[in-house]
Design an enzyme around this catalytic site. Structure first.
Site, mmCIF file in Angstrom:
data_model
loop_
_atom_site.group_PDB
_atom_site.id
_atom_site.type_symbol
_atom_site.label_atom_id
_atom_site.label_comp_id
_atom_site.label_asym_id
_atom_site.label_seq_id
_atom_site.Cartn_x
_atom_site.Cartn_y
_atom_site.Cartn_z
ATOM 1 N N LYS A 153 -2.661 -7.894 2.395
ATOM 2 C CA LYS A 153 -3.281 -8.773 3.395
ATOM 3 C C LYS A 153 -3.662 -8.012 4.655
ATOM 4 C CE LYS A 153 -0.540 -12.764 2.163
ATOM 5 N NZ LYS A 153 0.500 -13.571 2.681
ATOM 6 N N HIS B 44 3.902 11.656 6.657
ATOM 7 C CA HIS B 44 2.823 11.662 7.655
ATOM 8 C C HIS B 44 2.832 12.930 8.523
ATOM 9 C CE1 HIS B 44 2.412 7.711 6.205
ATOM 10 N NE2 HIS B 44 3.151 7.067 7.073
#
Ligand code: BG6
Length: 489
Positions: free
Chosen positions: A19, A241
């Site tokens: 979403k 990351h």
């Protein structure tokens, strides 16, 4: 090409990632006319939903972030018409076969290409891949699968996951996302280095004193405590990351921009590093803090987190690359939740200027004010270089000023979300920004011994107040390597 179709199947369509990121990114690509002519988006999840219900759910996630142009609503309707839903279990070949039947109807006899985005918990990755590949893979085009971290918790579990996936897929079909690689300024790292004469000659131990990779968020793990407690900040941010940014920063010039050439160089960096040592790491955890009458909860106040959890929400580390270019240069990392600001940046601190022409007596200490290149990945993307400059006017006084490339001022175009770039690359079969399995193994090798030691020895984190700058231990760690964090001002 016109006669092929691409079906994008979002497995776990009602989840948070789908979403928040996947549907909006697909819509943005559609808006920009980047998706192929014949495409469909299929949501797949356990809950029962009709196509209109899925469209209704998806429509709530879409925004017209692109300039709010007038035809955005119209474009949304066109996009939603291409969205469908199939409910099914993640481990049911039968349910995936039902999906395949629907996909086939939509493909209308064209060459079928299928991209499965696994937006589901990792413990069901392999079941879903087994079912997708046995019952719903393409018969005459490509089948690709996007997976996202966590890729295990350590070397062993990551290797087991890879083995599991490779029972059903070959490496070329697996697209492992690290969404930081899709960020504009991370992609720009290699342009900055290899398309400018002025940086690359300085890019070594000869001129660079240390490099810092800093990630901070000004919110805690609210709502994600259950997931987070099993992983902690080192696995959540550093091992992926920050380490990805480090490899791109430090790699040698690749033979070409081809995915394999770049990934070969990244792996070499990882293999030139020694596993992290406990003595070069500081861990922290946030505690509650009252500010302006508002109480910010401690990490362990989260009901999904065990009261006695020692999971770090902050970590700082010093790493070294044992090769000719970087020998002895500290690469510092710092990552934390519930800190005073939200920011991700790379700071390159250069050595001091030799000789003593302007060293003393001009209003500043040049040994301390060395040049610093800052690459601000987010927010408010920028690249700036701190230089020493003459203050205008009579006499001679120096100060520190910035040569500044501020993206918002320089470029009027919105910066795409990382997921847009990554989804487009996966559709186009461009693998440069995805993690290869040997790269993943090498990344885990660096962190696994440390993670085990932290857990076995039950190392107590240094507690820091919610909204603060993190534990003071991070400063001692930097000082031990003769470094000062660049973000302290
Ligand atoms: C995710 C982490 O990978 O990255 C999250 O699991 C973190 O904990 C997020 O919040 C940060 O991403 P970004 O793009 O908002 O910096």
């Amino acid at each position: 090409k016109g006669e092929s179709t691409v079906s994008i199947i979002v497995v776990g369509a009602s989840g948070d990632l789908a979403k928040k990121k996947i549907f909006p990114a697909l819509f943005a690509l559609f808006y920009e006319d980047c998706l192929p002519k014949h495409f469909t988006v299929f949501g797949y999840a356990r809950s029962k939903m009709t196509d209109p219900e899925l469209r209704n759910m998806v429509s709530k996630t879409l925004t017209c972030r692109i300039d709010k142009r007038e035809n955005c609503g119209e474009k949304m309707d066109q996009f939603l018409k291409r969205c469908f839903y199939n409910s099914g279990q993640y481990d049911s070949e039968e349910n995936f076969a039902e999906l395949a039947k629907k996909l086939k109807e939509h493909e209308g006899g064209r060459v079928s290409n299928r991209l499965f985005y696994l937006s589901i918990p990792p413990n069901i990755f392999i079941d879903a891949v087994r079912c997708a590949s046995s019952s719903a893979s393409s018969a005459n085009g490509w089948t690709r699968v996007i997976v996202e971290k966590p890729f295990g918790r350590d070397s062993e579990s990551s290797a087991a996951l890879t083995r599991g996936l490779k029972q059903y897929l070959v490496e070329d079909q697996i697209f492992r996302i690290d969404h930081y690689l899709g960020k504009e300024l991370v992609e720009n790292l290699s342009v900055l280095r290899f398309a400018n004469l002025i940086f690359e000659p300085l890019w070594s131990r000869q001129y660079i004193r240390n490099v810092q990779f800093i990630f901070s968020e000004d919110f805690g793990t609210e709502g994600r405590g259950g997931y987070f407690d099993h992983y902690g900040i080192i696995r959540d941010i550093m091992q992926n990351h920050l380490l990805q940014m480090l490899t791109l920063f430090a790699m040698e010039t690749p033979v070409s921009l081809d995915a394999e050439d770049i990934r070969n160089e990244k792996v070499k960096v990882l293999r030139s590093m020694k596993p992290l040592q406990l003595g070069n790491v500081v861990v922290g955890q946030y505690k509650s803090h009252n500010k302006g009458g508002v109480t910010y909860s401690a990490y362990t106040d989260d009901k999904t987190v065990p009261k006695n959890s020692l999971t770090p929400t902050f970590a700082a580390a010093a790493l070294f690359i044992d090769n000719a270019r970087w020998d002895g240069v500290p690469f510092l990392m710092k990552a934390g939740k519930a800190l005073h600001t939200k920011r991700a940046e790379i700071r390159v601190q250069f050595r001091d200027v030799p000789g003593n022409l302007y060293k003393r007596g001009f209003g500043m200490d040049l040994d301390r004010s060395t040049n610093e290149l800052v690459i601000r990945v987010q927010p408010d993307e920028a690249i700036y270089l701190k230089i020493n400059n003459k203050v205008p006017g009579l006499g001679m006084r120096l100060d520190r000023s910035n040569l500044n490339l501020h993206y918002a001022a320089r470029y009027s175009k919105e910066i795409p979300d990382a997921y847009e770039r990554l989804l487009l690359d996966a559709i186009e079969g461009e693998r440069r920004l995805f993690i290869r399995s040997d790269e993943l193994d090498a990344a885990w090798e660096l962190f696994t011994p440390l993670l085990k030691e932290l857990e076995e020895k039950k190392i107590i984190p240094e507690y820091y107040p919610y909204g603060s700058r993190g534990p003071v231990g991070a400063h001692y760690l930097a000082a031990k390597h003769n470094v000062q964090w660049g973000d302290i001002n």
